[in-house]
Design an enzyme around this catalytic site. Structure first.
Site, short mmCIF file in Angstrom:
data_model
loop_
_atom_site.label_atom_id
_atom_site.label_comp_id
_atom_site.label_asym_id
_atom_site.label_seq_id
_atom_site.Cartn_x
_atom_site.Cartn_y
_atom_site.Cartn_z
N GLY A 175 -8.43 -4.05 10.94
CA GLY A 175 -9.38 -4.35 9.88
C GLY A 175 -8.98 -3.66 8.59
N CYS A 176 -9.93 -3.55 7.68
CA CYS A 176 -9.68 -2.86 6.41
C CYS A 176 -9.15 -1.47 6.70
CB CYS A 176 -10.97 -2.79 5.60
SG CYS A 176 -10.80 -1.88 4.06
N PHE A 177 -8.09 -1.06 6.01
CA PHE A 177 -7.40 0.17 6.40
C PHE A 177 -8.11 1.47 6.05
CE2 PHE A 177 -4.26 -1.47 2.97
CZ PHE A 177 -5.08 -1.13 1.92
N TRP A 178 -9.08 1.47 5.16
CA TRP A 178 -9.69 2.73 4.71
C TRP A 178 -10.46 3.47 5.79
CZ3 TRP A 178 -7.03 4.43 1.15
CH2 TRP A 178 -6.57 3.63 0.12
N PRO A 227 -10.34 3.20 9.22
CA PRO A 227 -9.45 3.72 10.26
C PRO A 227 -8.55 4.86 9.77
CG PRO A 227 -9.51 1.34 10.35
CD PRO A 227 -10.25 1.74 9.11
#
Length: 141
Positions: free
Chosen positions: A4-7, A9
């Site tokens: 998903g969106c990397f921020w 994780p």
């Protein structure tokens, strides 16, 4: 790792003992370099990813993959929460055969747990690039 969106994780992985460094980027696409704007079109075939550097004396690759599955829903295709598109897919990019075998084993276990609904892809690392443009243009400092 694409989850998903990397921020979100990236933040979660950075708080785990044994993770030495995290970096957000794009991987698995057709070109060796791309931008956030290009990735958002879906045409580059890149996924948003978190690149990890870790200390194998403190955390194993297997433990990292277990966290990967804890940190997102591996049963939603090209989507995590409100983020929709192929760049938000669930995918593990491996760099060697040992990592591939470990990831295959864990995907198989998770697929049993989720009644065959796991959509996580497993691919050899391909065309990774750091998301420098995103940091410069979109990250509020």
């Amino acid at each position: 790792l694409a989850l998903g969106c990397f921020w979100g994780p990236e933040k979660k992985f950075s708080e785990i003992e044994g993770i030495v460094e995290t970096e957000v980027g794009y991987c698995g696409g057709k070109m060796s370099n791309t931008s956030y704007k290009e990735v958002c079109t879906g045409e580059t075939e890149h996924a948003e990813v978190v690149k990890l550097t870790y200390d194998p004396k403190k955390i194993s690759y297997e433990e990292i993959i277990e966290y990967f599955f804890e940190f997102h829903d591996p049963t939603t295709l090209n989507r995590q929460g409100p983020d929709i598109g192929t760049q938000y897919r669930s995918e593990i990019f491996y760099i060697n055969e040992n990592q591939m075998k470990i990831a295959e084993k864990i995907i198989e276990e998770k697929n049993k747990k989720f009644s065959g609904k796991v959509v996580t892809k497993l691919s050899k690392l391909n065309n990774y690039c750091k998301a420098e443009d995103y940091h410069q243009k979109y990250l509020v400092k």
